[in-house]
Design a protein around this motif. Structure first.
Motif, PDB file in Angstrom:
ATOM      1  N   SER A  76       0.841  -1.199   0.000  1.00 55.63           N
ATOM      2  CA  SER A  76       0.000   0.000   0.000  1.00 55.63           C
ATOM      3  C   SER A  76       0.874   1.245   0.000  1.00 55.63           C
ATOM      4  O   SER A  76       1.811   1.357   0.791  1.00 55.63           O
ATOM      5  CB  SER A  76      -0.917  -0.001   1.234  1.00 55.63           C
ATOM      6  N   TYR A  77       0.553   2.185  -0.922  1.00 51.13           N
ATOM      7  CA  TYR A  77       1.325   3.428  -1.022  1.00 51.13           C
ATOM      8  C   TYR A  77       0.429   4.515  -1.591  1.00 51.13           C
ATOM      9  O   TYR A  77      -0.286   4.288  -2.578  1.00 51.13           O
ATOM     10  CB  TYR A  77       2.550   3.219  -1.913  1.00 51.13           C
ATOM     11  N   ASP A 195       0.609   2.271  12.162  1.00 51.18           N
ATOM     12  CA  ASP A 195       0.944   3.531  11.497  1.00 51.18           C
ATOM     13  C   ASP A 195       0.236   3.642  10.147  1.00 51.18           C
ATOM     14  O   ASP A 195      -0.241   4.719   9.770  1.00 51.18           O
ATOM     15  CB  ASP A 195       2.463   3.645  11.301  1.00 51.18           C
ATOM     16  N   LEU A 196       0.192   2.531   9.420  1.00 49.64           N
ATOM     17  CA  LEU A 196      -0.493   2.541   8.128  1.00 49.64           C
ATOM     18  C   LEU A 196      -1.983   2.806   8.300  1.00 49.64           C
ATOM     19  O   LEU A 196      -2.565   3.650   7.610  1.00 49.64           O
ATOM     20  CB  LEU A 196      -0.281   1.198   7.415  1.00 49.64           C
ATOM     21  N   LEU A 197      -2.609   2.109   9.234  1.00 48.68           N
ATOM     22  CA  LEU A 197      -4.057   2.264   9.438  1.00 48.68           C
ATOM     23  C   LEU A 197      -4.407   3.672   9.911  1.00 48.68           C
ATOM     24  O   LEU A 197      -5.474   4.196   9.576  1.00 48.68           O
ATOM     25  CB  LEU A 197      -4.548   1.238  10.451  1.00 48.68           C
ATOM     26  N   ALA A 198      -3.518   4.289  10.685  1.00 51.31           N
ATOM     27  CA  ALA A 198      -3.778   5.640  11.184  1.00 51.31           C
ATOM     28  C   ALA A 198      -3.809   6.665  10.057  1.00 51.31           C
ATOM     29  O   ALA A 198      -4.380   7.750  10.212  1.00 51.31           O
ATOM     30  CB  ALA A 198      -2.729   6.032  12.221  1.00 51.31           C
ATOM     31  N   ASP A 202      -9.955   4.564   3.812  1.00 52.50           N
ATOM     32  CA  ASP A 202     -10.732   3.908   2.758  1.00 52.50           C
ATOM     33  C   ASP A 202     -11.176   2.487   3.093  1.00 52.50           C
ATOM     34  O   ASP A 202     -11.886   1.847   2.319  1.00 52.50           O
ATOM     35  CB  ASP A 202      -9.947   3.889   1.441  1.00 52.50           C
ATOM     36  N   ARG A 203     -10.735   1.937   4.232  1.00 53.30           N
ATOM     37  CA  ARG A 203     -11.098   0.596   4.717  1.00 53.30           C
ATOM     38  C   ARG A 203     -10.500  -0.530   3.867  1.00 53.30           C
ATOM     39  O   ARG A 203     -10.738  -1.704   4.142  1.00 53.30           O
ATOM     40  CB  ARG A 203     -12.637   0.405   4.786  1.00 53.30           C
ATOM     41  N   GLU A 204      -9.721  -0.199   2.853  1.00 49.21           N
ATOM     42  CA  GLU A 204      -9.173  -1.231   1.974  1.00 49.21           C
ATOM     43  C   GLU A 204      -8.255  -2.180   2.717  1.00 49.21           C
ATOM     44  O   GLU A 204      -8.350  -3.411   2.578  1.00 49.21           O
ATOM     45  CB  GLU A 204      -8.416  -0.566   0.820  1.00 49.21           C
ATOM     46  N   THR A 233     -16.124   9.275   9.260  1.00 48.33           N
ATOM     47  CA  THR A 233     -14.959  10.162   9.384  1.00 48.33           C
ATOM     48  C   THR A 233     -13.752   9.521  10.073  1.00 48.33           C
ATOM     49  O   THR A 233     -12.647  10.056   9.959  1.00 48.33           O
ATOM     50  CB  THR A 233     -15.334  11.430  10.164  1.00 48.33           C
ATOM     51  N   ALA A 234     -13.913   8.416  10.766  1.00 41.06           N
ATOM     52  CA  ALA A 234     -12.801   7.817  11.519  1.00 41.06           C
ATOM     53  C   ALA A 234     -11.764   7.219  10.575  1.00 41.06           C
ATOM     54  O   ALA A 234     -12.098   6.735   9.485  1.00 41.06           O
ATOM     55  CB  ALA A 234     -13.327   6.743  12.463  1.00 41.06           C
ATOM     56  N   ASN A 235     -10.496   7.246  10.990  1.00 43.40           N
ATOM     57  CA  ASN A 235      -9.474   6.567  10.190  1.00 43.40           C
ATOM     58  C   ASN A 235      -9.537   5.059  10.456  1.00 43.40           C
ATOM     59  O   ASN A 235     -10.244   4.596  11.361  1.00 43.40           O
ATOM     60  CB  ASN A 235      -8.079   7.131  10.461  1.00 43.40           C
ATOM     61  N   ASP A 236      -8.773   4.297   9.689  1.00 38.29           N
ATOM     62  CA  ASP A 236      -8.861   2.843   9.781  1.00 38.29           C
ATOM     63  C   ASP A 236      -8.411   2.306  11.136  1.00 38.29           C
ATOM     64  O   ASP A 236      -8.901   1.275  11.604  1.00 38.29           O
ATOM     65  CB  ASP A 236      -8.032   2.194   8.671  1.00 38.29           C
TER      66      ASP A 236
END
Length: 257
Positions: A76-77, A195-198, A202-204, A233-236
């Motif tokens: 993911s990038y 860190d990535l989920l924060a 997009d929930r991907e 609105t929440a992040n993953d």
């Protein structure tokens, strides 16, 4: 005596399987590049979906991550199309594996900016400011608040219903994929994944980690009485923590069933 022997054998088999799995893990090394320019990509997030382990590329696009043959790696990038690859024997045997990621082409749409139209008069301006409808209710004796989504008598009923009988709402959802739900603990322990989920909304990545559709994630949060505002609105990472709390409560309520 037979009962204790059975549990001893079961424990021994579980430990043996875990040890064999750890022995199969090897250090997988590869490079991530831009498919169009062949230049290395720095700060690409990699997740071993099978082992639930995360890593990130360095300035040269290189990374290493514990993996076994047939493990699935998720890349993911920002600005690039996410992709998955299956680890093979040849990747370990020959090395020099190069992963090429493709840039996404975004069509910019017209953006309409709507001001609050403030007048300077407090009584009028207060009515023009948008209001957050994600209400929370705190009930004495409970350590956390419950979101109900709207400020009306039925919202309180919804909260009480979630506390008194949440198992019926969630049994089908959590019961379908208990193995994926157990991954929640491992996900929360890995700093790279957190860190990535924060940084994602997009929930991907959550879909890949938990093997759930986006609609299933929303159903879980709805049945756990999280507001539409929070879900939107929440992040993953916040979504993951919310699902984790809901799942832990579900396990406690179903312990004797």
């Amino acid at each position: 005596m037979k009962k204790y022997y059975f549990w001893f054998c079961l424990l021994f088999a579980t430990l043996a399987m875990a040890q064999e799995e750890n022995q199969n893990l090897r250090n997988f090394e590869a490079k991530v590049v831009n498919a169009q320019t062949d230049r290395p990509l720095q700060n690409v997030h990699i997740i071993n979906l099978t082992q639930v382990i995360g890593a990130i590329t360095d300035k040269k696009g290189d990374f290493n991550i514990p993996a076994a043959v047939n493990d699935t790696l998720f890349f993911s990038y920002l600005g690039f199309k996410s992709q998955k690859i299956r680890v093979t024997n040849d990747m370990f045997k020959y090395g020099d594996t190069k992963i090429a990621m493709t840039e996404l082409a975004y069509a910019l749409e017209e953006v309409v900016v709507k001001p609050y139209n403030l007048t300077g008069y407090l009584e009028i301006d207060v009515k023009n400011i948008p209001i957050n409808t994600a209400y929370q209710y705190q009930i004495a004796g409970l350590s956390k608040g419950y979101e109900a989504g709207s400020k009306n008598p039925s919202a309180v009923t919804k909260v009480l219903g979630a506390i008194m009988n949440p198992a019926d709402l969630l049994r089908n959802l959590f019961g379908k994929k208990p193995r994926q739900m157990r991954k929640l603990t491992k996900v929360k322990q890995d700093d790279h994944i957190r860190d990535l989920l924060a940084s994602k909304f997009d929930r991907e990545t959550l879909e890949e980690l938990l093997q759930l559709e986006k609609v299933d994630i929303e159903d879980i949060l709805n049945n756990c009485n999280y507001s539409k505002s929070f879900i939107r609105t929440a992040n993953d990472l916040q979504i993951l923590d919310a699902i984790s709390k809901c799942y832990e409560e579900f396990k406690v309520l179903n312990r004797d069933k």
